[in-house]
Write an enzyme that holds these catalytic residues in place. Structure first.
Site, short mmCIF file in Angstrom:
data_model
loop_
_atom_site.label_atom_id
_atom_site.label_comp_id
_atom_site.label_asym_id
_atom_site.label_seq_id
_atom_site.Cartn_x
_atom_site.Cartn_y
_atom_site.Cartn_z
N HIS A 167 3.64 2.24 -4.37
CA HIS A 167 4.09 0.94 -4.87
C HIS A 167 4.38 -0.04 -3.73
CE1 HIS A 167 5.24 -1.78 -7.92
NE2 HIS A 167 5.64 -0.90 -8.80
N SER A 168 4.57 0.44 -2.52
CA SER A 168 4.84 -0.47 -1.42
C SER A 168 3.60 -1.28 -1.05
CB SER A 168 5.32 0.31 -0.18
OG SER A 168 4.32 1.21 0.26
#
Length: 514
Positions: A167-168
């Site tokens: 998700h980063s």
């Protein structure tokens, strides 16, 4: 298991790798590209209790040819800097994390397991495969994504591709837009997918200036008041206010458990019919269906508990009041859009990217209604009110202040506390209106979800052509029977649709209207 080769088991302490390469060799390997520090929101997704991965399950109507996929990835997805960069510690800058461009070996990212095509239950096999995948993390010695190709015929596809992305690398909407930018229409191999855009209502210019000024002033007061209440509720939630302890609220530490990801496809035309009949949006209908389905599911669960306690049966087993909210993470950075992302990959143009996260706490009404349409009416009222609030902007500002003053750990702890004080995640993503192909493989469905979030239940709606896919990501101890919950959601849509038809709220010739 070959499918999990080169992966790491998830744990509570996941650190980025530390590199000590000779400066000249590093510059040669990176091809002169610039390094980039992680945004505060991206760093937050690397905290041990917020280590979230996005999963995109793609069903294809044909066998997936790995060599075709491999050849196209190099010309599309790898052109995006996040998908061709390592996450490293910058030792010269206090150990802060940064993206360092690197050469990508696709053999380390494309996983092709050796499958028995005669498995007894292919659908269950795919569910178990994703479940086992959610037990692992991606080795940070390579860019944080991988693609699993399963040439296994299931009940609704000839093969399955599973994208996993940390998700980063971006927010969910941007990542899905990036994947769609890698697809083309099957009817026109050069055309990008068409994503419908909601039309904004035009102001009524016939109103007199004075009354229009009064209306605008009143609208501004409503926005200010709603924002004040929402921000106050956010702060109170961060301090002490928790949702009701229901059977679907995850236990502490649920973010470290594997996830069962299941999905069900329903008719998008049915949802459009309800939308047209009630003058709402697809998002209103999706939220209404979710409220109705969760009410049915929880009523059954509470009934089972009361039966175990020897209480007499009755139709409504729900408590008088249930506080149940969804935490929605909204990226305030404007999305680049599919065309801009495609140009970035094909023509090396720049496109807006990055996590700029604000919070919205969305309350759900849990109750049994005699009129199924009440669920949609209540959902519309909730969403309309949230539209008249700057909650996401102000909660982002609060989180940003915490990140700058106290660091990522304190900012991450604040976000984690707010999320764990609520019950679930909810989202509705708009997909293509025509059939698309992923590098020439016609797509049957698209089912996005996540794992690693501090919730025991996540519900995603994803539209595609005339279908809507409802995707659940559940902790099995929290929701041990996710297929039953899917049944309740599908049945709720049917009851709402039947109520519209029974009352003849929509004409037959408008049934298929958009």
């Amino acid at each position: 298991m070959e499918s999990l080769k080169g992966l790491r088991w998830r744990g509570r302490t996941l650190k980025p790798i530390k590199t000590k390469r000779d400066a000249e060799a590093e510059e040669e390997e990176r091809g002169g590209e610039e390094e980039e520090p992680l945004s505060p929101a991206a760093r937050m997704f690397h905290e041990p209790d917020f280590n979230v991965y996005v999963i995109a399950i793609m069903g294809c109507k044909t066998k997936i040819y790995p060599e075709v996929t491999r050849a196209n990835l190099g010309h599309t997805l790898l052109k995006h800097p996040r998908f061709s960069s390592l996450l490293v510690d910058d030792e010269k800058n206090g150990g802060k994390m940064k993206w360092v461009p690197t050469k990508v070996d696709l053999d380390n990212h494309i996983v092709i397991p050796d499958l028995d095509t005669n498995v007894e239950s292919p659908d269950e096999f795919v569910e178990d495969y994703v479940y086992n995948l959610s037990k692992t993390s991606i080795d940070k010695s390579k860019p944080l994504w991988d693609l699993h190709l399963l040439n296994l015929k299931t009940s609704n596809a000839e093969s399955v591709g599973i994208f996993r992305i940390h998700h980063s690398l971006g927010d969910g909407t941007s990542l899905m837009s990036l994947l769609l930018a890698c697809t083309r229409q099957m009817s026109d191999p050069n055309a990008l997918p068409t994503i419908p855009v909601q039309k904004r209502s035009k102001p009524n210019n016939s109103d007199f200036g004075f009354f229009r000024w009064i209306s605008g002033f009143w609208s501004a007061l409503i926005i200010i008041w709603n924002t004040f209440v929402d921000v106050l509720m956010f702060m109170v939630t961060a301090l002490f206010l928790k949702d009701t302890e229901t059977p679907i609220r995850g236990r502490p530490g649920v973010e470290f458990t594997p996830r069962k990801i299941v999905f069900r496809t329903v008719s998008l035309d049915d949802m459009k019919m309800v939308k047209n009949a009630m003058n709402t949006t697809i998002n209103d209908v999706a939220l209404g269906v979710t409220q109705a389905g969760l009410s049915r599911y929880l009523n059954r669960k509470y009934g089972e508990l009361k039966k175990e306690e020897g209480q007499t049966d009755k139709e409504n087993h729900l408590p008088n009041y249930i506080r149940l909210r969804s935490t929605i993470l909204i990226n305030l950075r404007p999305s680049a859009g599919i065309q801009a992302l495609a140009d970035m990959m094909e023509k090396n143009k720049e496109a807006k990217w990055g996590n700029c996260i604000g919070f919205v706490l969305l309350p759900f009404t849990i109750a049994l209604r005699d009129d199924p349409l009440d669920y949609v009416r209540e959902a519309k009222a909730t969403i309309d009110r949230k539209k008249r609030s700057l909650e996401a902007l102000f909660t982002f500002s609060i989180a940003e202040v915490f990140l700058k003053l106290f660091g990522v750990k304190v900012g991450g702890a604040l976000s984690h506390r707010v999320i764990t004080h609520t019950t679930m995640c909810f989202s509705n993503l708009v997909g293509p209106v025509e059939e698309i192909g992923f590098y020439g493989h016609p797509m049957a469905y698209l089912a996005p979800s996540c794992y690693g979030q501090p919730h025991g239940l996540m519900i995603n709606f994803q539209s595609y052509i005339n279908k809507m896919t409802i995707v659940l990501s559940v902790d099995e101890e929290t929701v041990p029977d996710p297929h039953q919950l899917l049944d309740d959601l599908a049945q709720s849509l049917k009851l709402i649709k039947d109520a519209v038809l029974t009352r003849r709220l929509v004409q037959d010739d408008l049934f298929m209207a958009k």
